[in-house]
Design an enzyme around this catalytic site. Structure first.
Site, PDB file in Angstrom:
ATOM      1  N   HIS A  48       0.799  -1.233   0.000  1.00 45.72           N
ATOM      2  CA  HIS A  48       0.000   0.000   0.000  1.00 45.72           C
ATOM      3  C   HIS A  48       0.832   1.283   0.000  1.00 45.72           C
ATOM      4  CE1 HIS A  48      -3.422  -2.516   0.394  1.00 45.72           C
ATOM      5  NE2 HIS A  48      -3.473  -2.623   1.706  1.00 45.72           N
TER       6      HIS A  48
ATOM      7  N   HIS B 152      -9.953   1.450   0.606  1.00 50.02           N
ATOM      8  CA  HIS B 152      -9.807   0.314   1.498  1.00 50.02           C
ATOM      9  C   HIS B 152     -10.920   0.184   2.549  1.00 50.02           C
ATOM     10  CE1 HIS B 152      -7.743  -2.762   3.743  1.00 50.02           C
ATOM     11  NE2 HIS B 152      -6.696  -2.710   2.959  1.00 50.02           N
TER      12      HIS B 152
ATOM     13  N   GLU C 243     -11.484  -4.141  -3.044  1.00 48.38           N
ATOM     14  CA  GLU C 243     -10.560  -3.107  -3.504  1.00 48.38           C
ATOM     15  C   GLU C 243     -10.328  -3.266  -4.999  1.00 48.38           C
ATOM     16  OE1 GLU C 243      -7.055  -3.542  -0.849  1.00 48.38           O
ATOM     17  OE2 GLU C 243      -8.429  -4.759   0.308  1.00 48.38           O
TER      18      GLU C 243
END
Ligand code: BGC
Length: 340
Positions: free
Chosen positions: A94, A169, A307
């Site tokens: 991420h 998210h 996602e």
């Protein structure tokens, strides 16, 4: 200037309400009526803004520059080798230690007649930020329509060739955050294939496998708990689902990726995207030690994240979709969460 703790709310004509904060553009609440008009907050998280700022910084957040994992944080572009942060051993996750989820975005009201209300969130990520090349200018529109769609529309441009994969998210629990797990939620995915993972790599192996005959088969809708409790070795690896699904017949146009239903409340959510993949993550790492909404512990499988994205580790896998962005090009990604 927007502050980390600034709170923004989008409302539509049908009593749907999306709330987010400046830090990470974190969506801290989505209130949706059920079949009888009873309102519940369908994203898991904390009871207030202070707790959200102190807690899990990925809840409802915008992730980047590269959402999901890059094996050992390495990639090569135009002959130059890059080494990104290893913030999720042995991988980069991420966007690194100070990913976009951790930044305070500049938030401004955004006028567009297709939305009941909208905001534009912007960030400029300097050249070399988290060791990624190029200055990246990112805009994200959060728009709520009167058709009960929460639209997330991403665009980005770079000054040097780079890689990019942005996502959102939020973990959903359509019965209501804090009311238990999503085991009885029914999930349908427009995906005949997925990308298996391995324990050694901690992410995708590069294989693109058929879901047929495995726990990952959501072509026909089934309960998430059925998959999470199965003996499928892929499920055992992550104590649930933490996998990227390959959306059927990807062509860069918006299409249905997923449908999530909770029969108890009657709430349903459809996810549309123009991206090639969707990571389904059932929140297996939640262990009940944190207190969430309704004052209840955030337990394993308390919510499910959907996602929309390019595949994990695409920069190192030539047969995966392209994640390279070059000067003069515009990265575009639309994700729609539609409630009914
Ligand atoms: C990943 C999980 C990870 C989580 C962190 C998800 O997108 O798939 O593996 O633990 O993010 O919040």
């Amino acid at each position: 200037m927007t502050k980390a703790s600034d709170v923004f709310t989008l409302k539509n004509a049908n009593n749907i309400e999306v709330t987010f904060i400046g830090r990470g553009g974190q969506v801290i609440g989505i209130k949706v009526p059920d079949a009888k008009g009873q309102i519940a907050d369908v994203v898991i998280g904390y009871e207030n803004v202070d707790a959200a700022l102190a807690g899990d910084g990925y809840f409802g957040a915008l992730c980047g520059r590269y959402a999901n994992r890059i094996v050992e944080g390495k990639f090569e572009l135009d002959g130059t080798k890059y080494q990104l942060d290893i913030n999720n051993e042995p991988n980069h996750l991420h966007g690194g230690n100070d990913g976009f989820n951790n930044r305070v975005w500049d938030v401004k009201p955004y006028a567009d007649s297709k939305y009941a209300q909208a905001y534009k969130l912007s960030i400029v990520s300097p050249d070399g930020d988290q060791k990624y090349p190029g200055e990246l200018t990112v805009s994200v529109i959060y728009g709520l329509t009167d058709d009960n769609e929460f639209v997330i529309d991403y665009t980005a441009e770079t000054t040097k060739p780079t890689i990019i994969n942005l996502t959102s998210h939020a973990y959903f629990n359509l019965k209501g955050a804090g009311t238990g797990t999503i085991e009885n939620h029914v999930l349908e995915l427009n995906a005949d294939k997925y990308t298996p993972i391995s324990a050694e790599l901690g992410t995708v192996t590069g294989e693109i496998a058929e879901v047929k005959g495995t726990a990952m088969d959501f072509v026909d809708a089934k309960k998430i708990g059925e998959a999470c409790k199965s003996d499928d070795p892929q499920v055992k690896l992550v104590d649930g689902i933490d996998h990227n699904f390959v959306i059927n017949s990807y062509d860069g146009r918006l299409k249905l990726a997923a449908r999530l239903t909770d029969s108890e409340s009657g709430r349903e959510m459809e996810v549309f995207t123009d991206q090639p993949g969707v990571q389904i993550y059932t929140g297996s790492h939640f262990d009940g030690t944190e207190t969430g909404k309704l004052g209840t512990p955030i337990v394993k499988w308390a919510g499910v994240a959907l996602e929309t994205q390019i595949f994990p580790d695409s920069p190192n896998k030539d047969h995966f979709p392209n994640a390279v962005l070059r000067p003069g090009e515009t990265y575009k990604h639309t994700c729609v969460y539609k409630f009914s």
